[in-house]
Design a protein around this motif. Structure first.
Motif, short mmCIF file in Angstrom:
data_model
loop_
_atom_site.label_atom_id
_atom_site.label_comp_id
_atom_site.label_asym_id
_atom_site.label_seq_id
_atom_site.Cartn_x
_atom_site.Cartn_y
_atom_site.Cartn_z
N UNK A 153 -8.92 -9.38 -1.55
CA UNK A 153 -7.80 -10.21 -2.03
C UNK A 153 -8.03 -11.48 -1.46
N UNK A 154 -7.70 -12.72 -2.45
CA UNK A 154 -7.79 -13.91 -1.75
C UNK A 154 -6.45 -14.42 -1.34
N UNK A 155 -6.62 -15.12 0.10
CA UNK A 155 -5.23 -15.53 0.41
C UNK A 155 -4.51 -16.49 -0.29
N UNK A 156 -3.46 -16.45 -1.11
CA UNK A 156 -3.17 -17.74 -1.97
C UNK A 156 -1.56 -17.56 -2.04
N UNK A 157 -1.00 -16.79 -1.17
CA UNK A 157 0.35 -16.57 -1.32
C UNK A 157 0.85 -15.44 -2.07
N UNK A 158 2.04 -15.00 -2.28
CA UNK A 158 2.35 -13.76 -3.13
C UNK A 158 2.08 -12.41 -2.64
N UNK A 159 1.80 -11.54 -3.15
CA UNK A 159 1.80 -10.30 -2.90
C UNK A 159 0.52 -9.54 -3.84
N UNK A 160 -0.04 -8.33 -3.33
CA UNK A 160 -1.10 -7.73 -3.96
C UNK A 160 -0.35 -6.75 -5.09
N UNK A 161 -1.00 -6.09 -6.05
CA UNK A 161 -0.50 -5.12 -6.88
C UNK A 161 -0.29 -3.93 -5.87
N UNK A 162 0.39 -2.92 -6.16
CA UNK A 162 0.59 -1.73 -5.21
C UNK A 162 -0.75 -1.05 -5.19
N UNK A 163 -1.40 -0.87 -4.00
CA UNK A 163 -2.66 -0.39 -3.76
C UNK A 163 -2.29 1.22 -3.47
N UNK B 137 0.72 -1.16 -0.06
CA UNK B 137 -0.12 0.18 -0.05
C UNK B 137 0.94 1.47 0.09
N UNK B 138 0.39 2.22 -0.84
CA UNK B 138 1.35 3.49 -0.94
C UNK B 138 0.22 4.62 -0.63
N UNK B 139 0.83 5.37 0.15
CA UNK B 139 -0.09 6.71 0.77
C UNK B 139 0.25 7.69 -0.14
N UNK B 140 -0.35 8.32 -1.27
CA UNK B 140 -0.33 9.33 -1.89
C UNK B 140 -1.16 10.56 -1.39
N UNK C 145 0.93 4.77 7.76
CA UNK C 145 1.86 5.33 6.90
C UNK C 145 1.55 6.82 6.56
N UNK C 146 2.92 7.30 6.75
CA UNK C 146 2.98 8.74 6.44
C UNK C 146 2.58 9.31 5.09
N UNK C 147 2.45 10.45 4.97
CA UNK C 147 2.24 10.96 3.63
C UNK C 147 3.25 10.69 2.63
N UNK C 148 3.28 10.03 1.60
CA UNK C 148 4.20 9.62 0.44
C UNK C 148 4.83 8.33 0.93
N UNK C 149 4.57 7.56 1.92
CA UNK C 149 5.25 6.24 2.23
C UNK C 149 4.37 5.28 1.65
N UNK C 150 5.24 4.04 1.03
CA UNK C 150 4.73 3.01 0.65
C UNK C 150 5.14 1.89 1.93
N UNK C 151 4.24 0.87 1.94
CA UNK C 151 4.68 -0.15 2.98
C UNK C 151 4.28 -1.43 2.37
N UNK C 152 4.85 -2.45 2.72
CA UNK C 152 4.42 -3.86 2.61
C UNK C 152 4.18 -4.34 4.04
N UNK C 153 2.89 -5.07 3.88
CA UNK C 153 2.29 -5.63 5.23
C UNK C 153 2.00 -7.18 4.92
#
Length: 128
Positions: A114-124, A37-40, A67-75
């Motif tokens: 999203x369905x839990x099946x491993x991997x990661x989401x596209x950037x939200x 997730x990216x906070x724009x 997430x601060x403004x402009x911050x991207x994070x992997x959760x």
């Protein structure tokens, strides 16, 4: 050859029958998924991830991801294979401005799950 007393034999057969009649319980297969997730938005946001299939929230225990403004994070989170998970995000200090299912999983959304099946989401990307 030993002979089992009749009472003991009946008790053993009843116990075995009870076990055979119980429904099979197969534990859910565990998996991992990473939400990106990216906070724009010009303000900081808070994020929680909600299972739609059981009563579970990440990160849980009354906490959220910040997430601060402009911050991207992997959760990254551990979930059950096939479990549907939706994100809820809101402006820090303003729960009326939200994305996804919002704070407390209270809203509906068209494309935030999203369905839990491993991997990661596209950037939200969270934007104004």
């Amino acid at each position: 050859m030993s002979r089992m007393p009749a009472r003991r034999l009946v008790a053993s057969l009843l116990s075995l029958s009870a076990v055979c009649l119980l429904p099979s319980v197969i534990p859910a297969k565990a998996s991992d998924v990473t939400f990106v997730i990216r906070n724009n938005h010009p303000n900081a946001v808070r994020v929680e991830l909600y299972s739609q299939d059981r009563d579970h929230v990440w990160p849980g225990r009354g906490q959220d991801f910040y997430l601060d403004d402009g911050e991207a994070r992997e959760m990254s989170l551990a979930c059950e294979e096939g479990e549907r998970i939706c994100y809820g995000a809101w402006i820090d200090g303003d729960e009326s401005t939200y994305w996804g299912v919002g704070p407390g999983n209270a809203e509906s959304c068209a494309d935030c799950c999203y369905v839990c099946e491993g991997g990661q989401t596209e950037e939200i990307v969270l934007e104004e």
